[in-house]
Every structure is written in C-alpha cells, then in structure tokens.
Design a protein around this motif. Structure first.
Motif, PDB file in Angstrom:
ATOM      1  N   SER A  34      -3.382   3.406 -11.562  1.00  0.00           N
ATOM      2  CA  SER A  34      -2.845   4.762 -11.724  1.00  0.00           C
ATOM      3  C   SER A  34      -1.325   4.745 -11.591  1.00  0.00           C
ATOM      4  CB  SER A  34      -3.485   5.707 -10.701  1.00  0.00           C
ATOM      5  OG  SER A  34      -4.861   5.879 -10.997  1.00  0.00           O
ATOM      6  N   ALA A  35      -0.745   5.913 -11.418  1.00  0.00           N
ATOM      7  CA  ALA A  35       0.710   6.063 -11.468  1.00  0.00           C
ATOM      8  C   ALA A  35       1.322   6.200 -10.081  1.00  0.00           C
ATOM      9  CB  ALA A  35       1.066   7.290 -12.297  1.00  0.00           C
TER      10      ALA A  35
ATOM     11  N   GLN B 257       2.756  -3.524  -8.637  1.00  0.00           N
ATOM     12  CA  GLN B 257       1.404  -3.636  -9.176  1.00  0.00           C
ATOM     13  C   GLN B 257       0.774  -2.246  -9.385  1.00  0.00           C
ATOM     14  OE1 GLN B 257      -0.595  -6.272  -6.424  1.00  0.00           O
ATOM     15  NE2 GLN B 257       0.190  -8.078  -7.480  1.00  0.00           N
ATOM     16  N   THR B 258       1.535  -1.399 -10.038  1.00  0.00           N
ATOM     17  CA  THR B 258       1.112  -0.029 -10.299  1.00  0.00           C
ATOM     18  C   THR B 258       1.061   0.174 -11.810  1.00  0.00           C
ATOM     19  OG1 THR B 258       2.031   0.731  -8.205  1.00  0.00           O
ATOM     20  CG2 THR B 258       1.722   2.395  -9.907  1.00  0.00           C
ATOM     21  N   GLU B 259       0.079   0.920 -12.283  1.00  0.00           N
ATOM     22  CA  GLU B 259      -0.137   1.005 -13.721  1.00  0.00           C
ATOM     23  C   GLU B 259       1.073   1.582 -14.453  1.00  0.00           C
ATOM     24  OE1 GLU B 259      -4.023   1.924 -16.250  1.00  0.00           O
ATOM     25  OE2 GLU B 259      -3.169   3.746 -15.398  1.00  0.00           O
ATOM     26  N   SER B 260       1.683   2.645 -13.895  1.00  0.00           N
ATOM     27  CA  SER B 260       2.841   3.260 -14.555  1.00  0.00           C
ATOM     28  C   SER B 260       3.753   3.887 -13.515  1.00  0.00           C
ATOM     29  CB  SER B 260       2.386   4.316 -15.574  1.00  0.00           C
ATOM     30  OG  SER B 260       1.589   5.303 -14.966  1.00  0.00           O
TER      31      SER B 260
ATOM     32  N   TYR C   4       4.614   5.730   2.265  1.00  0.00           N
ATOM     33  CA  TYR C   4       4.105   4.452   1.766  1.00  0.00           C
ATOM     34  C   TYR C   4       2.637   4.647   1.437  1.00  0.00           C
ATOM     35  CZ  TYR C   4       2.648  -0.469   1.792  1.00  0.00           C
ATOM     36  OH  TYR C   4       2.132  -1.695   1.457  1.00  0.00           O
ATOM     37  N   ILE C   5       2.265   4.360   0.187  1.00  0.00           N
ATOM     38  CA  ILE C   5       0.917   4.689  -0.266  1.00  0.00           C
ATOM     39  C   ILE C   5       0.310   3.520  -1.046  1.00  0.00           C
ATOM     40  CG2 ILE C   5      -0.479   6.280  -1.643  1.00  0.00           C
ATOM     41  CD1 ILE C   5       1.747   8.375  -1.243  1.00  0.00           C
ATOM     42  N   ILE C   6      -0.895   3.120  -0.647  1.00  0.00           N
ATOM     43  CA  ILE C   6      -1.748   2.234  -1.439  1.00  0.00           C
ATOM     44  C   ILE C   6      -3.022   3.003  -1.709  1.00  0.00           C
ATOM     45  CG2 ILE C   6      -2.974   0.041  -1.537  1.00  0.00           C
ATOM     46  CD1 ILE C   6      -1.107  -1.025   0.590  1.00  0.00           C
ATOM     47  N   SER C   7      -3.398   3.167  -2.977  1.00  0.00           N
ATOM     48  CA  SER C   7      -4.541   4.031  -3.243  1.00  0.00           C
ATOM     49  C   SER C   7      -5.282   3.621  -4.503  1.00  0.00           C
ATOM     50  CB  SER C   7      -4.088   5.493  -3.386  1.00  0.00           C
ATOM     51  OG  SER C   7      -3.474   5.703  -4.643  1.00  0.00           O
ATOM     52  N   GLY C   8      -6.438   4.244  -4.701  1.00  0.00           N
ATOM     53  CA  GLY C   8      -7.232   4.022  -5.892  1.00  0.00           C
ATOM     54  C   GLY C   8      -6.937   5.019  -6.986  1.00  0.00           C
ATOM     55  N   ASP C   9      -5.890   5.833  -6.795  1.00  0.00           N
ATOM     56  CA  ASP C   9      -5.496   6.799  -7.823  1.00  0.00           C
ATOM     57  C   ASP C   9      -4.003   7.049  -7.673  1.00  0.00           C
ATOM     58  OD1 ASP C   9      -5.675   8.763  -9.889  1.00  0.00           O
ATOM     59  OD2 ASP C   9      -7.717   9.239  -9.265  1.00  0.00           O
ATOM     60  N   ASP C  10      -3.492   8.094  -8.299  1.00  0.00           N
ATOM     61  CA  ASP C  10      -2.048   8.346  -8.270  1.00  0.00           C
ATOM     62  C   ASP C  10      -1.541   8.473  -6.837  1.00  0.00           C
ATOM     63  OD1 ASP C  10      -2.047   8.551 -11.139  1.00  0.00           O
ATOM     64  OD2 ASP C  10      -2.859  10.583 -10.904  1.00  0.00           O
TER      65      ASP C  10
END
Length: 470
Positions: free
Chosen positions: A288-289, A313-316, A248-254
C-alpha cells in the motif's frame, strides 16, 4: 501521682507516634510522570481504584467504563486523568468523556478482548452508508468516543494491543456480520490529542478520527504484519485542522489514509477533510501507500500538506484513489521532501478504483482532481517511476512535479512512466516524465508550490503536565 505519670507517658507516646507517622508520610515515595498535552488536568485516578486488575486475564471493561463515568463529574472542574499502571489490562470497548486524559504507563498494555460480546454494534457511518467489511453495522472501537471535547490519549509509550489475529481469521473466513473494530475512534469531537503510545495488531484501522476537528497525532508507533487486512495506520476522515507528525508505521495497508465518505453517502453528507498536515512520517507497507488520498473521498479532500516523508519497501509514495461515482474533489495537495527506498511506484494516481458502497452510486458523479504538487524527492530501487491514470472525459489536472531524482531498480519496468487522462508540468525530473506532463508553466524556477502560510493547528502548543502516583 500514678495517674499524673500515666498521663505524661501517654502524651509523650502519642506525641512520638504522631511525629513518627508524620515522618513516614513525608518520606513516602511518589512516582511522577511528566508529559506534554493540550490541557493538563486537576483531578487524577488509577484504574486500580475502580477494581482494575492487570494480570492479562481478568476482564476490565466495567472497571474502565466505571472509571471514565466517575471522572466525568470533573469535566467542568479542571478535567481528570485516568492512569493505567504497569500490567496487562484485558478489556472490551469503552467510551471516553470530555476534558479527559487516558494515560498509559510505559509498561502498561491494554489488551483487546477476543469476545464479540465485549463490543457494541453501532450503525454504519452516515457518510459511508454501510460497514467497510459487511453491509451491516460495525463493532465499536476498543477506545471510543462521540460528541466530545478536549480528549487526550497519551502516555510514556504504553501499548494498546488489538490482538488482531482473532479478527483477521474471522474476516478471511467470512464469519463476521459486522465491520471489525478499530483501536481508537473519536466521532463528532473537537480538540483531540493522541500521542506517545504504541499500537500493535489492530483488528482493522488503528486511529480513526471522523467528523472531528483540531486533532494532533504525535509520536505514535503503529505495528501490524504487512499482510494483515486493512490495518491502516491513521485515517483522518471528514476532519478539519489535523496535525500528524513524528509517527512510525508498519502496516498491512496505507500508513496514512485520508478519507471523507463513500459515493452517494459521502456526497450527501458533504463533510470534507481539509487543512491537514503530515510531517516526519516513516512508513513500511509493501502492499500500500505511505499516504493515500481516498478511495472514499466523496465529501472532498482539500489543502493537504505533507513533508519529510520517509518510506521503505512501500508500494507507493502519495497515492490518489478515486473512481466514477465518487464525485467531490481532491485539490490543493502539497508534498515536499520525500525519501523513498524500494518502491513499486513513486507516483500513483488512479481514477479506476471501483470498490463501491452499493449499486446506487451516481455514474455522472465525477471527481475533480486538481492542484497536486510534488517537489524535492529522492527515490531509489524503483520498479516504475509513475503510473498516472485519470478518467476519460475527466482528466486529472494541475499536476506539478519538480526536483525529483528516481533511481530505477535493476529489474525495473521497461515503461518507466505510464500516463493517461492527466495534465501537468514538470521540472528537474529524472527519468524524463511522460509527454502528458510536459505542459509549460512560468516561474518553474522555484519548483512546485508549497504554501508558506501557517495553519491554525500548527499554532497549538503542548503544555507540560504531570501525574503523581503513590
């Protein structure tokens, strides 16, 4: 007579004391921690045995390194595990050893020191030629290791806190001469397990196995502010046989970024990432992705299998990033079972990701992107279904999308698909894809391909292990 009585009393007293002491020994309380691992250990120690203090203020770098160095003597005798009990353990970078387990109690937190002197400066990775943040070297990761075998970092969901805001401020202010440290990096190593821990606020990437093989990352939670810089979750880099699952990941990048070197340096080093499994991943990353392939992919990326991917709510979804000068390939990628909600793009590929290591890249080094398969996808509240941009004269080929239902957002883009320099086929995709993905293919009834063979890393079973603390 008095001497005889005195002796009898002494014997009775000693007998009582011995029995009582034995009774106390038997009744002592031991706390046992059960966990699963690729290898169990024959020897154990606690960081407190080496002077560690978990008050959140005392610096424990020397204690951790002394503990690892001491326990390395058991590498050929069943290996050893280092137990980190409840507490806040402030530490700088330290290096692991082979046949070793680092175990974190559920109430244990490794706190990354906010002192640049606590991190060695390492040379740039040979497949990158420079640091990611700066042209120079890079700070060693908080937990580091190189040329190791049989390494485990686990616990019952203990925490590693990178205290990243200290580093993010310096990065944004241009005050760092070297690339920020990662939380965990293992190089040139074999047989790695990272499981059942929580990583928060990494200075940069969280988990970075590089030039390594036979890796399991399982049951890991990674959390960082969604606007934190380059806080990628898990980055397998020039690695073979990797299994990432139940994370489970919430991050500022991929959330997961698959890499293999940068431009001419990655081409020269020539070590691909291949035989990678990603399953049951949950991702939140608005900028991010969920999964990115590249952009540093100059050693090649091959045989990636992703399934049961959930993103909010993820870019791609699964993004391919490359450019002229990267060379190498991204091929034989298989994705099935994505559940996506509130996305900018479901499908995104670009051959125009122009970040280069330096100006010496080969403009004739064109990447080969082929055999990209997506199937069984449901997406809701989407701004644009797909943005697929190959390279002029070097189209992305063999793209297959089947059984994909995409519900557009109320304020979606007028153009739902944007395609250039790509070739592929689709079946059962709504809304209707662009004409460049309208190629004909036989046997599309079964949808796009997903391999049925079992990779070697999937045959690795974890054993039941334990640690007993007095």
């Amino acid at each position: 007579m008095k001497n005889i009585l005195s002796c009898i009393v002494t014997i009775i007293t000693l007998s009582f004391l011995t029995t009582n002491a034995q009774g106390r020994k038997v009744s002592q309380s031991y706390e046992t921690y059960e966990y699963t691992a690729i290898t169990c250990r024959s020897h154990s120690a606690s960081i407190t045995d080496f002077g560690g203090v978990g008050d959140g203020k005392t610096l424990n770098t020397k204690a951790f390194q002394s503990a690892v160095d001491h326990l390395s003597q058991y590498s050929s005798d069943g290996g050893a595990q280092l137990f980190v009990p409840a507490g806040k353990w402030l530490t700088g970078s330290f290096s692991l050893t082979s046949h070793f387990t680092l175990f974190l109690h559920k109430d244990a937190t490794l706190l990354a020191a906010q002192d640049l002197e606590e991190y060695l400066v390492l040379k740039a990775l040979p497949s990158y030629g420079r640091g990611r943040d700066a042209a120079g070297g890079r700070f060693a990761s908080l937990v580091f290791g190189t040329n190791l075998s049989d390494v485990i970092i686990t616990g019952n969901n203990g925490t590693i806190d990178g205290q990243g805001s200290f580093w993010w401020q310096k990065f944004h202010g241009g005050k760092l001469k070297y690339t920020r440290p990662y939380l965990i990096e293992l190089m040139f190593s074999d047989t790695i397990q990272i499981s059942n821990i929580t990583l928060i606020d990494s200075p940069s990437w969280n988990i970075h196995p590089v030039y390594s093989s036979n890796i399991i990352v399982k049951g890991v939670t990674i959390i960082a502010p969604v606007k934190s810089p380059n806080t990628d979750g898990i980055n397998p880099d020039s690695c073979t046989n990797t299994r990432i699952e139940d994370c489970y990941i919430i991050s500022g990048d991929d959330c997961v970024a698959v890499k293999s070197g940068w431009d001419e340096y990655g081409i020269s080093f020539g070590m691909p990432t291949k035989h990678l499994i990603i399953r049951r991943l949950t991702c939140i990353s608005p900028y991010s992705a969920a999964i990115a392939l590249g952009s540093e992919m100059s050693g090649g990326i091959e045989d990636v299998r992703a399934e049961e991917i959930t993103a909010y709510q993820t870019e791609s979804g699964v993004r391919i990033k490359t450019a002229v000068g990267r060379g190498a390939f991204v091929r034989n990628v298989y994705v099935r079972g994505m559940r996506l909600h509130t996305m900018k793009w479901v499908f995104w590929m670009t051959g125009n990701y122009k970040a280069h290591a330096d100006s010496h890249y080969d403009p004739h080094a064109l990447p080969e992107i082929t055999g990209i398969n997506y199937r069984d996808i449901v997406a809701e509240n989407v701004s644009m279904a797909g943005r697929l941009e190959g390279i002029s004269g070097d189209p992305f080929k063999g793209i297959c999308i089947s059984n994909a239902t995409i519900s557009m957002a109320v304020k979606h883009k007028k153009v739902m698909w944007m395609c250039s320099d790509v070739e592929g086929v689709t079946s059962g995709v709504d809304p209707k894809p662009c004409d460049l993905l309208d190629g004909k293919q036989e046997k599309m009834d079964g949808g796009c391909e997903f391999p049925s063979d079992v990779l070697e890393i999937d045959n690795v079973e974890l054993k039941s292990c334990s640690y007993q603390m007095n």
